[in-house]
Scaffold this active site. Sequence first.
Site, PDB file in Angstrom:
ATOM      1  N   SER A  23      30.720  55.906  37.904  1.00  0.00           N
ATOM      2  CA  SER A  23      31.868  56.473  38.622  1.00  0.00           C
ATOM      3  C   SER A  23      31.717  56.344  40.131  1.00  0.00           C
ATOM      4  O   SER A  23      32.525  56.869  40.882  1.00  0.00           O
ATOM      5  CB  SER A  23      32.050  57.948  38.244  1.00  0.00           C
ATOM      6  OG  SER A  23      30.859  58.681  38.494  1.00  0.00           O
ATOM      7  N   ASN A 110      26.087  68.390  36.524  1.00  0.00           N
ATOM      8  CA  ASN A 110      27.342  69.041  36.139  1.00  0.00           C
ATOM      9  C   ASN A 110      27.753  70.073  37.184  1.00  0.00           C
ATOM     10  O   ASN A 110      28.933  70.254  37.464  1.00  0.00           O
ATOM     11  CB  ASN A 110      27.200  69.724  34.777  1.00  0.00           C
ATOM     12  CG  ASN A 110      26.840  68.744  33.679  1.00  0.00           C
ATOM     13  OD1 ASN A 110      26.925  67.531  33.880  1.00  0.00           O
ATOM     14  ND2 ASN A 110      26.434  69.257  32.526  1.00  0.00           N
ATOM     15  N   THR A 155      78.532  70.484  44.418  1.00  0.00           N
ATOM     16  CA  THR A 155      77.931  70.789  43.111  1.00  0.00           C
ATOM     17  C   THR A 155      78.434  69.674  42.202  1.00  0.00           C
ATOM     18  O   THR A 155      79.552  69.173  42.389  1.00  0.00           O
ATOM     19  CB  THR A 155      78.374  72.165  42.548  1.00  0.00           C
ATOM     20  OG1 THR A 155      79.785  72.134  42.316  1.00  0.00           O
ATOM     21  CG2 THR A 155      78.027  73.307  43.501  1.00  0.00           C
ATOM     22  N   HIS A 156      77.632  69.255  41.268  1.00  0.00           N
ATOM     23  CA  HIS A 156      77.966  68.106  40.399  1.00  0.00           C
ATOM     24  C   HIS A 156      78.259  66.847  41.224  1.00  0.00           C
ATOM     25  O   HIS A 156      79.024  65.986  40.790  1.00  0.00           O
ATOM     26  CB  HIS A 156      79.172  68.396  39.501  1.00  0.00           C
ATOM     27  CG  HIS A 156      79.089  69.695  38.766  1.00  0.00           C
ATOM     28  ND1 HIS A 156      78.572  69.817  37.505  1.00  0.00           N
ATOM     29  CD2 HIS A 156      79.452  70.948  39.147  1.00  0.00           C
ATOM     30  CE1 HIS A 156      78.628  71.089  37.126  1.00  0.00           C
ATOM     31  NE2 HIS A 156      79.151  71.803  38.104  1.00  0.00           N
ATOM     32  N   SER A 277      66.805  42.706  53.688  1.00  0.00           N
ATOM     33  CA  SER A 277      66.801  41.977  52.427  1.00  0.00           C
ATOM     34  C   SER A 277      66.450  40.523  52.704  1.00  0.00           C
ATOM     35  O   SER A 277      66.698  40.002  53.788  1.00  0.00           O
ATOM     36  CB  SER A 277      68.184  42.085  51.789  1.00  0.00           C
ATOM     37  OG  SER A 277      68.456  40.942  51.010  1.00  0.00           O
ATOM     38  N   LYS A 283      71.821  43.801  55.074  1.00  0.00           N
ATOM     39  CA  LYS A 283      71.221  44.971  54.425  1.00  0.00           C
ATOM     40  C   LYS A 283      70.248  45.755  55.314  1.00  0.00           C
ATOM     41  O   LYS A 283      69.513  45.190  56.103  1.00  0.00           O
ATOM     42  CB  LYS A 283      70.458  44.541  53.159  1.00  0.00           C
ATOM     43  CG  LYS A 283      71.339  44.105  52.028  1.00  0.00           C
ATOM     44  CD  LYS A 283      72.231  45.213  51.471  1.00  0.00           C
ATOM     45  CE  LYS A 283      71.455  46.231  50.681  1.00  0.00           C
ATOM     46  NZ  LYS A 283      70.955  45.700  49.411  1.00  0.00           N
ATOM     47  N   ASN A 285      67.809  48.805  54.093  1.00  0.00           N
ATOM     48  CA  ASN A 285      67.482  49.580  52.893  1.00  0.00           C
ATOM     49  C   ASN A 285      66.558  50.766  53.177  1.00  0.00           C
ATOM     50  O   ASN A 285      65.595  50.624  53.925  1.00  0.00           O
ATOM     51  CB  ASN A 285      66.804  48.666  51.867  1.00  0.00           C
ATOM     52  CG  ASN A 285      67.705  47.515  51.434  1.00  0.00           C
ATOM     53  OD1 ASN A 285      68.918  47.684  51.354  1.00  0.00           O
ATOM     54  ND2 ASN A 285      67.122  46.361  51.200  1.00  0.00           N
ATOM     55  N   GLU A 290      63.037  55.635  48.928  1.00  0.00           N
ATOM     56  CA  GLU A 290      63.003  55.168  47.532  1.00  0.00           C
ATOM     57  C   GLU A 290      61.579  55.179  46.977  1.00  0.00           C
ATOM     58  O   GLU A 290      61.341  55.534  45.832  1.00  0.00           O
ATOM     59  CB  GLU A 290      63.588  53.757  47.435  1.00  0.00           C
ATOM     60  CG  GLU A 290      65.095  53.720  47.666  1.00  0.00           C
ATOM     61  CD  GLU A 290      65.608  52.288  47.797  1.00  0.00           C
ATOM     62  OE1 GLU A 290      65.523  51.539  46.815  1.00  0.00           O
ATOM     63  OE2 GLU A 290      66.074  51.930  48.885  1.00  0.00           O
ATOM     64  N   TYR A 317      30.310  70.711  29.727  1.00  0.00           N
ATOM     65  CA  TYR A 317      30.667  69.401  30.274  1.00  0.00           C
ATOM     66  C   TYR A 317      30.751  68.327  29.191  1.00  0.00           C
ATOM     67  O   TYR A 317      29.931  68.287  28.269  1.00  0.00           O
ATOM     68  CB  TYR A 317      29.639  68.967  31.335  1.00  0.00           C
ATOM     69  CG  TYR A 317      29.950  67.596  31.915  1.00  0.00           C
ATOM     70  CD1 TYR A 317      30.845  67.463  32.962  1.00  0.00           C
ATOM     71  CD2 TYR A 317      29.380  66.439  31.374  1.00  0.00           C
ATOM     72  CE1 TYR A 317      31.155  66.206  33.472  1.00  0.00           C
ATOM     73  CE2 TYR A 317      29.691  65.184  31.880  1.00  0.00           C
ATOM     74  CZ  TYR A 317      30.581  65.074  32.931  1.00  0.00           C
ATOM     75  OH  TYR A 317      30.897  63.839  33.433  1.00  0.00           O
ATOM     76  N   GLN A 322      34.898  63.111  33.704  1.00  0.00           N
ATOM     77  CA  GLN A 322      34.782  62.187  34.830  1.00  0.00           C
ATOM     78  C   GLN A 322      36.172  61.650  35.228  1.00  0.00           C
ATOM     79  O   GLN A 322      36.374  61.217  36.351  1.00  0.00           O
ATOM     80  CB  GLN A 322      33.851  61.033  34.447  1.00  0.00           C
ATOM     81  CG  GLN A 322      33.586  60.042  35.537  1.00  0.00           C
ATOM     82  CD  GLN A 322      32.358  59.200  35.241  1.00  0.00           C
ATOM     83  OE1 GLN A 322      31.235  59.665  35.343  1.00  0.00           O
ATOM     84  NE2 GLN A 322      32.575  57.959  34.857  1.00  0.00           N
ATOM     85  N   LYS A 325      38.655  62.964  38.419  1.00  0.00           N
ATOM     86  CA  LYS A 325      38.657  62.588  39.825  1.00  0.00           C
ATOM     87  C   LYS A 325      39.695  61.522  40.183  1.00  0.00           C
ATOM     88  O   LYS A 325      40.439  61.692  41.144  1.00  0.00           O
ATOM     89  CB  LYS A 325      37.255  62.143  40.260  1.00  0.00           C
ATOM     90  CG  LYS A 325      36.356  63.359  40.503  1.00  0.00           C
ATOM     91  CD  LYS A 325      34.909  63.017  40.689  1.00  0.00           C
ATOM     92  CE  LYS A 325      34.251  62.597  39.395  1.00  0.00           C
ATOM     93  NZ  LYS A 325      34.264  63.669  38.344  1.00  0.00           N
TER      94      LYS A 325
HETATM   95  N1  ARG Z   1      29.758  61.242  37.140  1.00  0.00           N
HETATM   96  C1  ARG Z   1      29.919  62.452  36.393  1.00  0.00           C
HETATM   97  C2  ARG Z   1      31.346  62.967  36.522  1.00  0.00           C
HETATM   98  O1  ARG Z   1      32.028  62.511  37.374  1.00  0.00           O
HETATM   99  C3  ARG Z   1      28.986  63.493  36.908  1.00  0.00           C
HETATM  100  C4  ARG Z   1      28.476  64.465  35.921  1.00  0.00           C
HETATM  101  C5  ARG Z   1      27.681  63.826  34.900  1.00  0.00           C
HETATM  102  N2  ARG Z   1      26.939  64.704  34.102  1.00  0.00           N
HETATM  103  C6  ARG Z   1      26.395  64.291  32.944  1.00  0.00           C
HETATM  104  N3  ARG Z   1      25.700  65.107  32.305  1.00  0.00           N
HETATM  105  N4  ARG Z   1      26.630  63.092  32.513  1.00  0.00           N
HETATM  106  O2  ARG Z   1      31.814  63.786  35.781  1.00  0.00           O
END
Ligand code: ARG
Length: 457
Positions: A23, A110, A155-156, A277, A283, A285, A290, A317, A322, A325
Amino acid sequence: MEKMWAGRFEKALDKQADDFNSSIHFDKKMYKQDIRGSLEHALMLCTCGIISKIEYEKIAEGLSSILEDLNSGALSFDENAEDIHMFIEAELTKRIGDYGKKLHTARSRNDQVALDLRLYMRDQVSDIISLLKELISAIKEQAEKNQDAIMPGYTHLQRAQPITFAHHLLAYAMMLIRDVTRLEDATKRMNYSPLGSCALAGTTYPTNRDMVAKNLGFDGVCMNSIDGVSDRDYCIELESAFATIMMHLSRFSEEIILWSSWEFKFVELDDSYTTGSSIMPQKKNPDMAELVRGKTGRVYGDLMATLTMLKGIPLAYNKDMQEDKEAIFDATETVIKCIQVFIPMIKTMKPIKENMYNAAGRGFINATDLADYLTKKGMPFRSAYKIVGTIVGECIKKDITLDKMTLEEYKSHSDMFENDLYEEISLESCVAKRISKGSTGYASVKEQLDYVAEFLK
Ligand code: ARG
């Protein structure tokens, strides 16, 4: 690179599996938070007599030099590392030898990932709040300048009643103010430290979690170590607040797109926030608006992804987590970029008051006021409503507006009509007469502007 956990295994991780598992390419964003957390953790270990002073000093020195080198670019992330936590720990040991191996006493990855994401999001949310305030301020400025700009309220998407452009804009200011408070509320619940959960069950070392929490600016520690490492509901709360912000910006965008069309032409967007455009030379835009409308979908998607990721996993965990994120980083970045482009787009937007006024003159948007006129003279509202409906029908047949009917014609519907009706149904007086709190009336809009100013203080 050999894994830190390699001891128990006979074979190395398959290359493809390793890449899949890693990760670092997205969690490297949190290196500052990771180092900050480690520094406070080490200080606590030392204060509690779990590591020695010299060990602490070596660790602190090593972590600070890593931070410096990552900041300056002298050190680059090892994309083969499993994640940011492993990378920094390995780098630390590379720099200070065995001392570095003491850092991971009484904590787990964790804990680290749960901590880093909270710290990271706390900073991001504070940036988003500042941006939202800037946007609210830009809206307020436009509203201040357009208190006399009468336009049709809809409205509408049918012309309904006269309002001022200021009143319409301030509706968005109110929404965004609530968005700020939503983020503040979510932050309050998020601001507890999971560090020291030690994977899930706590530790046998005499740690002081409160000390670390306090030094990292938390309001306390997560009271249950299993919850501490498993909880991602702060991500859901924030993503849902982000989704709400995007929904508001998307509705605003939709209106800006409509308003800048030739059909409306209520506003002219600045050239710097529009595009041309490739084929149609005429144009102009409203691409920014948008795109904001379009990007709303991704943020909804990020929220959905996190909700779905969490729904079936047991405590504590699981690697599924993971995935939290990329979703929240994407939502955060998208919201930031959208607000950043929205602020100058609103600041430079030029309202075309004349077109708004002309549109307000058609569509019988003063019909409610005409009915109120009869009601104030004693006629029950339903009867007045019916008479005015008939008059509007007549006007449509004759292709004229209400102010073009003669008094004689009015009198044929009710002898309560007098010459003062014309003043009553002028657009200016329709607005001026709206005296209820929160209304489009001039005094009420002033009050709303004061409310926004007070909020921004
Ligand atoms: N890279 C992991 C995550 O983003 C970190 C935690 C990993 N912990 C484990 N016991 N594998 O969640």
